[in-house]
Design a protein around this motif. Structure first.
Motif, PDB file in Angstrom:
ATOM      1  N   LEU A  88      33.390  55.648  53.683  1.00  0.00           N
ATOM      2  CA  LEU A  88      32.020  55.907  54.120  1.00  0.00           C
ATOM      3  C   LEU A  88      31.003  55.237  53.205  1.00  0.00           C
ATOM      4  CD1 LEU A  88      32.003  59.687  55.179  1.00  0.00           C
ATOM      5  CD2 LEU A  88      31.799  57.684  56.661  1.00  0.00           C
ATOM      6  N   SER A  89      31.305  55.185  51.903  1.00  0.00           N
ATOM      7  CA  SER A  89      30.368  54.540  50.979  1.00  0.00           C
ATOM      8  C   SER A  89      30.277  53.036  51.263  1.00  0.00           C
ATOM      9  CB  SER A  89      30.776  54.797  49.525  1.00  0.00           C
ATOM     10  OG  SER A  89      31.909  54.039  49.157  1.00  0.00           O
ATOM     11  N   VAL A  90      31.420  52.429  51.603  1.00  0.00           N
ATOM     12  CA  VAL A  90      31.424  51.003  51.955  1.00  0.00           C
ATOM     13  C   VAL A  90      30.587  50.783  53.217  1.00  0.00           C
ATOM     14  CG1 VAL A  90      32.877  49.099  52.770  1.00  0.00           C
ATOM     15  CG2 VAL A  90      33.630  50.522  50.845  1.00  0.00           C
ATOM     16  N   ILE A  91      30.776  51.637  54.206  1.00  0.00           N
ATOM     17  CA  ILE A  91      30.030  51.511  55.467  1.00  0.00           C
ATOM     18  C   ILE A  91      28.547  51.748  55.246  1.00  0.00           C
ATOM     19  CG2 ILE A  91      29.729  52.574  57.743  1.00  0.00           C
ATOM     20  CD1 ILE A  91      32.799  53.086  57.706  1.00  0.00           C
ATOM     21  N   SER A  92      28.210  52.760  54.443  1.00  0.00           N
ATOM     22  CA  SER A  92      26.802  53.078  54.179  1.00  0.00           C
ATOM     23  C   SER A  92      26.101  51.958  53.424  1.00  0.00           C
ATOM     24  CB  SER A  92      26.696  54.375  53.374  1.00  0.00           C
ATOM     25  OG  SER A  92      27.162  55.469  54.130  1.00  0.00           O
ATOM     26  N   ASP A  93      26.837  51.271  52.558  1.00  0.00           N
ATOM     27  CA  ASP A  93      26.249  50.182  51.782  1.00  0.00           C
ATOM     28  C   ASP A  93      26.101  48.894  52.584  1.00  0.00           C
ATOM     29  OD1 ASP A  93      26.065  51.830  49.599  1.00  0.00           O
ATOM     30  OD2 ASP A  93      27.906  51.107  48.639  1.00  0.00           O
ATOM     31  N   PRO A  99      25.196  48.664  56.292  1.00  0.00           N
ATOM     32  CA  PRO A  99      24.925  49.248  57.616  1.00  0.00           C
ATOM     33  C   PRO A  99      24.910  48.224  58.748  1.00  0.00           C
ATOM     34  CG  PRO A  99      22.946  49.215  56.260  1.00  0.00           C
ATOM     35  CD  PRO A  99      24.082  48.868  55.364  1.00  0.00           C
ATOM     36  N   ASP A 100      24.419  47.020  58.491  1.00  0.00           N
ATOM     37  CA  ASP A 100      24.379  46.015  59.552  1.00  0.00           C
ATOM     38  C   ASP A 100      25.787  45.552  59.921  1.00  0.00           C
ATOM     39  OD1 ASP A 100      21.627  46.168  59.591  1.00  0.00           O
ATOM     40  OD2 ASP A 100      21.358  44.473  58.213  1.00  0.00           O
ATOM     41  N   LYS A 101      26.607  45.337  58.909  1.00  0.00           N
ATOM     42  CA  LYS A 101      27.959  44.853  59.154  1.00  0.00           C
ATOM     43  C   LYS A 101      28.761  45.834  60.002  1.00  0.00           C
ATOM     44  CE  LYS A 101      32.178  43.397  56.729  1.00  0.00           C
ATOM     45  NZ  LYS A 101      32.830  43.169  55.404  1.00  0.00           N
ATOM     46  N   TYR A 102      28.586  47.145  59.754  1.00  0.00           N
ATOM     47  CA  TYR A 102      29.418  48.151  60.422  1.00  0.00           C
ATOM     48  C   TYR A 102      28.648  48.957  61.472  1.00  0.00           C
ATOM     49  CZ  TYR A 102      32.543  47.065  56.547  1.00  0.00           C
ATOM     50  OH  TYR A 102      33.349  46.410  55.641  1.00  0.00           O
ATOM     51  N   SER A 103      27.542  48.421  61.939  1.00  0.00           N
ATOM     52  CA  SER A 103      26.695  49.174  62.871  1.00  0.00           C
ATOM     53  C   SER A 103      27.427  49.525  64.166  1.00  0.00           C
ATOM     54  CB  SER A 103      25.427  48.379  63.201  1.00  0.00           C
ATOM     55  OG  SER A 103      25.768  47.126  63.792  1.00  0.00           O
ATOM     56  N   SER A 104      28.391  48.698  64.569  1.00  0.00           N
ATOM     57  CA  SER A 104      29.098  48.957  65.827  1.00  0.00           C
ATOM     58  C   SER A 104      29.938  50.231  65.767  1.00  0.00           C
ATOM     59  CB  SER A 104      29.992  47.763  66.182  1.00  0.00           C
ATOM     60  OG  SER A 104      31.006  47.582  65.201  1.00  0.00           O
ATOM     61  N   LEU A 105      30.280  50.700  64.559  1.00  0.00           N
ATOM     62  CA  LEU A 105      31.110  51.901  64.431  1.00  0.00           C
ATOM     63  C   LEU A 105      30.334  53.180  64.725  1.00  0.00           C
ATOM     64  CD1 LEU A 105      33.180  51.072  61.212  1.00  0.00           C
ATOM     65  CD2 LEU A 105      33.919  50.902  63.605  1.00  0.00           C
ATOM     66  N   VAL A 106      29.010  53.124  64.563  1.00  0.00           N
ATOM     67  CA  VAL A 106      28.212  54.347  64.690  1.00  0.00           C
ATOM     68  C   VAL A 106      28.386  54.986  66.060  1.00  0.00           C
ATOM     69  CG1 VAL A 106      25.874  55.282  64.684  1.00  0.00           C
ATOM     70  CG2 VAL A 106      26.544  53.595  62.957  1.00  0.00           C
ATOM     71  N   SER A 107      28.396  54.188  67.100  1.00  0.00           N
ATOM     72  CA  SER A 107      28.514  54.735  68.448  1.00  0.00           C
ATOM     73  C   SER A 107      29.964  55.033  68.830  1.00  0.00           C
ATOM     74  CB  SER A 107      27.920  53.756  69.467  1.00  0.00           C
ATOM     75  OG  SER A 107      28.636  52.525  69.460  1.00  0.00           O
ATOM     76  N   ARG A 108      30.916  54.553  68.051  1.00  0.00           N
ATOM     77  CA  ARG A 108      32.328  54.716  68.411  1.00  0.00           C
ATOM     78  C   ARG A 108      32.976  55.916  67.737  1.00  0.00           C
ATOM     79  NH1 ARG A 108      35.266  49.706  66.754  1.00  0.00           N
ATOM     80  NH2 ARG A 108      37.009  50.839  67.711  1.00  0.00           N
ATOM     81  N   VAL A 109      32.495  56.330  66.576  1.00  0.00           N
ATOM     82  CA  VAL A 109      33.054  57.493  65.888  1.00  0.00           C
ATOM     83  C   VAL A 109      32.493  58.752  66.554  1.00  0.00           C
ATOM     84  CG1 VAL A 109      33.227  58.745  63.714  1.00  0.00           C
ATOM     85  CG2 VAL A 109      33.320  56.244  63.721  1.00  0.00           C
ATOM     86  N   LYS A 110      33.362  59.501  67.202  1.00  0.00           N
ATOM     87  CA  LYS A 110      32.917  60.615  68.042  1.00  0.00           C
ATOM     88  C   LYS A 110      32.985  61.975  67.353  1.00  0.00           C
ATOM     89  CE  LYS A 110      32.270  57.851  71.489  1.00  0.00           C
ATOM     90  NZ  LYS A 110      30.879  57.506  71.895  1.00  0.00           N
ATOM     91  N   SER A 157      26.572  61.509  55.819  1.00  0.00           N
ATOM     92  CA  SER A 157      27.356  60.454  56.450  1.00  0.00           C
ATOM     93  C   SER A 157      26.537  59.668  57.461  1.00  0.00           C
ATOM     94  CB  SER A 157      28.567  61.074  57.155  1.00  0.00           C
ATOM     95  OG  SER A 157      29.205  60.129  57.983  1.00  0.00           O
ATOM     96  N   PRO A 158      26.820  58.365  57.598  1.00  0.00           N
ATOM     97  CA  PRO A 158      26.152  57.591  58.652  1.00  0.00           C
ATOM     98  C   PRO A 158      26.587  58.021  60.054  1.00  0.00           C
ATOM     99  CG  PRO A 158      27.870  56.282  57.594  1.00  0.00           C
ATOM    100  CD  PRO A 158      27.718  57.528  56.789  1.00  0.00           C
ATOM    101  N   PHE A 159      27.681  58.793  60.144  1.00  0.00           N
ATOM    102  CA  PHE A 159      28.184  59.243  61.439  1.00  0.00           C
ATOM    103  C   PHE A 159      27.796  60.701  61.647  1.00  0.00           C
ATOM    104  CE2 PHE A 159      31.655  56.201  60.021  1.00  0.00           C
ATOM    105  CZ  PHE A 159      31.077  55.104  60.656  1.00  0.00           C
ATOM    106  N   LYS A 160      26.741  60.933  62.394  1.00  0.00           N
ATOM    107  CA  LYS A 160      26.233  62.292  62.626  1.00  0.00           C
ATOM    108  C   LYS A 160      26.934  62.892  63.842  1.00  0.00           C
ATOM    109  CE  LYS A 160      23.217  61.866  59.259  1.00  0.00           C
ATOM    110  NZ  LYS A 160      23.459  60.496  58.828  1.00  0.00           N
ATOM    111  N   THR A 161      28.185  63.264  63.648  1.00  0.00           N
ATOM    112  CA  THR A 161      29.022  63.736  64.748  1.00  0.00           C
ATOM    113  C   THR A 161      29.333  65.220  64.584  1.00  0.00           C
ATOM    114  OG1 THR A 161      31.140  63.404  63.638  1.00  0.00           O
ATOM    115  CG2 THR A 161      30.138  61.469  64.700  1.00  0.00           C
ATOM    116  N   PRO A 162      29.843  65.855  65.641  1.00  0.00           N
ATOM    117  CA  PRO A 162      30.374  67.213  65.481  1.00  0.00           C
ATOM    118  C   PRO A 162      31.537  67.225  64.489  1.00  0.00           C
ATOM    119  CG  PRO A 162      30.030  66.721  67.803  1.00  0.00           C
ATOM    120  CD  PRO A 162      29.836  65.432  67.056  1.00  0.00           C
ATOM    121  N   LYS A 163      31.712  68.364  63.820  1.00  0.00           N
ATOM    122  CA  LYS A 163      32.786  68.524  62.829  1.00  0.00           C
ATOM    123  C   LYS A 163      33.634  69.746  63.184  1.00  0.00           C
ATOM    124  CE  LYS A 163      29.967  65.798  60.338  1.00  0.00           C
ATOM    125  NZ  LYS A 163      30.115  64.332  60.291  1.00  0.00           N
TER     126      LYS A 163
END
Length: 297
Positions: A134-139, A141-152, A215-221
């Motif tokens: 998550l720290s790699v993704i957060s640092d 954000p543009d590179k991994y932006s496509s993951l935001v909508s895919r992590v459910k 987390s950049p992924f604001k999903t249900p837990k």
């Protein structure tokens, strides 16, 4: 190259074996991507015309065996998922810089080599490896932006959370599960080690804790823990869940057993574990996946 074609690489590019799972004896095509990443494909990569099947990113506890991991992979195989297992080692926790290549490899693999929805299921110290990712993704954000909508959604089971003292105690339990004296000695040594290497250990730990909270992924837990677990401190777990609920308005479902061993809740109470997982998958829209399991062995 997408997930489907990755599984069809030649043997010279990726080692491939057919593996029998213990619980339901379902076949899986297993692709060893690297020493860290292992894909179990139980189903065709697509669901007819509905698009790619979902993938579970499974991060087991330290020293989990293949047969132990199979029990959790089977949870998802029988629900229509394929599974990406992430293997780490204790050294990645003791020296966080060593975990960064694994975290980058995982983030890149999810971005470049998978398609469709993603669900994350992390257990014990496996959640630490996910926090580094998550720290790699957060640092970036543009590179991994496509993951935001895919992590459910996220399933957190017995995650190691708490103070440095509690983390040191957890290391002692991992290294010497059957010796209280040795556990105490290892815990004391860890605290001395953390004090001597604060710049390279304590500061990164604080960063990883922060990125799990925010987390950049604001999903249900969905969170599993027990009140007698010294590695997943109940008070710390509840503070984390309240932060998600109160600061981000996230949907957080929790199950706390009064007495259940660390990372063993599926074995302790399989009926409740399965029921809550079913409800959670329904909540995140991943519950009605048509099954097309490989034939029985």
């Amino acid at each position: 190259m997408d997930f489907y074609h990755l599984l069809r690489r030649s043997a010279s590019q990726a080692r491939r074996t057919v593996h029998r799972n213990m619980a339901t004896q379902t076949n899986a095509t297993v692709t060893q991507i690297s020493k860290h990443l292992e894909v179990h494909q139980y189903h065709p990569d697509t669901i007819d015309s509905r698009g790619p099947r979902p993938t579970v990113v499974f991060l087991p506890w330290m020293n989990a065996t293949q047969s132990q991991a199979n029990r959790y992979r089977e949870l998802y195989a029988t629900r229509g998922f394929n599974v990406l297992t992430v293997w780490g080692s204790l050294s990645y926790f003791l020296w966080p810089q060593w975990a960064m290549p694994l975290a980058t490899e995982l983030a890149d693999f999810l971005k470049d080599e998978t398609r469709g929805p993603l669900l994350v299921h992390s257990m014990s110290v496996g959640a630490y490896l996910y926090a580094v990712t998550l720290s790699v993704i957060s640092d970036n954000p543009d590179k991994y932006s496509s993951l935001v909508s895919r992590v459910k959604g996220h399933v957190y089971d017995s995650i190691v959370v708490g103070t440095l003292e509690e983390m040191a105690r957890g290391v002692g339990l991992i290294v010497a599960p059957k010796s209280t004296i040795l556990q105490q000695a290892i815990s004391r040594s860890c605290l001395l080690y953390f004090a001597a290497t604060k710049q390279h250990t304590v500061l990164p730990y604080n960063r990883f804790i922060d990125v799990v909270h925010n987390s950049p992924f604001k999903t249900p837990k969905l969170c599993f823990y027990s009140r007698n677990d010294v590695m997943c401190l109940p008070e710390a777990m509840e503070r984390l869940m309240n932060h998600w609920r109160n600061d981000y308005g996230l949907d957080v479902t929790a199950m706390a057993w009064e007495n259940s061993p660390h990372a063993s809740h599926l074995r302790t109470d399989p009926e409740t574990y399965n029921s809550l997982l079913n409800e959670f998958l329904k909540k995140v829209g991943l519950d009605k996946l048509p099954l097309n399991l490989s034939s029985k062995l």
